[in-house]
Enzyme design. Structure first.
Site, PDB file in Angstrom:
ATOM      1  N   THR A  51       0.878  -1.172   0.000  1.00 27.00           N
ATOM      2  CA  THR A  51       0.000   0.000   0.000  1.00 27.00           C
ATOM      3  C   THR A  51       0.915   1.222   0.000  1.00 27.00           C
ATOM      4  OG1 THR A  51      -1.773  -1.133   1.159  1.00 27.00           O
ATOM      5  CG2 THR A  51      -1.785   1.276   1.220  1.00 27.00           C
ATOM      6  N   LYS A  77      -7.249   1.343  -2.950  1.00 29.70           N
ATOM      7  CA  LYS A  77      -6.868   0.903  -1.602  1.00 29.70           C
ATOM      8  C   LYS A  77      -7.118   2.004  -0.572  1.00 29.70           C
ATOM      9  CE  LYS A  77      -5.288  -1.697   1.666  1.00 29.70           C
ATOM     10  NZ  LYS A  77      -3.951  -2.310   1.720  1.00 29.70           N
ATOM     11  N   LYS A  83       0.277   4.882   8.458  1.00 31.14           N
ATOM     12  CA  LYS A  83       0.887   5.278   7.177  1.00 31.14           C
ATOM     13  C   LYS A  83      -0.150   5.376   6.074  1.00 31.14           C
ATOM     14  CE  LYS A  83       2.217   2.072   4.653  1.00 31.14           C
ATOM     15  NZ  LYS A  83       1.683   1.190   3.580  1.00 31.14           N
TER      16      LYS A  83
END
Length: 292
Positions: free
Chosen positions: A100, A175, A243
């Site tokens: 990701t 995502k 993150k």
């Protein structure tokens, strides 16, 4: 494009990558692995995977190259430079970043790969450690459709919900949609269990009632039982989720989109991390409500 190629370089064999690489080996591919901590690859090496001393060494003869590392800075490190993937991959190879990461970085890799006649896809996943172990990952793919079709047999060994979302960066954008939905949902899951506890209810019975109704979600079905069992081991690390939320917040700001729910979730997870829970699973958010 050669869809019969059989050699795969897999870079990053952590909680999810280890299972994913194992499925590729079971599917008949020769797999060479590289990860910064070799001990994380020992199980795969015992199963017959080959070891490489650097990303560049891993990819030189590979037909497919898959990366599953931690942060965008790690993606940059393995893709660029003299010992990086793009400098050492052969012409016609497929590079697939399943980390990701940022849509911007995905586009940069795509452009530089194309200049070298290398096919690039961004293909982040969802499903956590369970999805990885059971080869039931959701895989969201950005890049050229022809490259997606060529890599579909590889994807099918790791996932069950595989969708081409558009051009370079589209997988990463999708995502972010996934992480935004999860972020506020996890708050709801934790608050529901905290309420059940405060009301003196049996949380397992509560879960039986609400998980199959309108409140149902993947997090409620898969992570709430871990919370009830006091199991906060990582299927997905808190630090990595923070993150992801930072990436989504940055992208949303760039697009002029206000996402207050996501901002609240990030604030709560940062607070959790500051309590020493950065290496716990995302279900550890419940500890902000848990009675000490």
């Amino acid at each position: 494009m050669n869809v019969e190629a059989k050699k795969i370089a897999f870079i990053g064999t952590g909680v999810m990558g280890r299972s994913m690489a194992g499925h590729l080996m079971s599917g008949g591919y020769d797999v060479v692995v590289f990860t910064r901590s070799k001990e994380k690859a020992e199980a795969l090496l015992a199963q017959g995977a080959s070891w490489a001393g650097s990303p560049g060494e891993a990819v030189r003869d590979a037909d497919y190259i898959i990366t599953m590392v931690g942060y965008p800075k790690d993606v940059e490190e393995v893709y660029f430079g003299q010992e990086g993937i793009l400098e050492n991959a052969k012409t016609g190879a497929f590079v697939i970043d399943m980390t990701t990461s940022t849509p911007t970085l995905a586009k940069q890799i795509f452009i530089e790969a194309k200049e070298r006649q290398i096919h690039s896809l961004d293909a982040p996943v969802s499903g956590g450690d369970i999805g990885a172990k059971e080869a039931r990952l959701t895989i969201m793919v950005g890049g050229d459709e022809s490259a997606f079709e060529a890599c579909l047999p590889v994807f099918k060994l790791m996932g069950s919900n595989i969708i081409h979302q558009g051009g370079a960066g589209a997988g990463q954008h999708t995502k972010m949609c996934n992480q935004i939905a999860i972020a506020t949902n996890m708050i709801g899951v934790c608050e529901a269990l905290a309420y059940a506890d405060a009301a003196g209810l049996n949380p397992e019975d509560v879960l039986k009632s609400i998980s199959s109704g309108a409140a149902g979600s993947w997090s409620l079905s898969n992570l709430a039982p871990r919370i009830i069992a006091d199991n906060f081991e990582p299927g997905f690390f808190v630090k990595h989720f923070i993150k992801d939320m930072e990436i989504a917040l940055d992208e949303a700001e760039r697009m002029g989109l206000d996402v207050p729910g996501l901002a609240l979730a990030k604030e709560m997870y940062v607070k959790l991390s500051q309590k020493g829970e950065e290496n716990s699973g995302t279900q550890a958010l419940y500890k902000l409500w848990k009675k000490q």
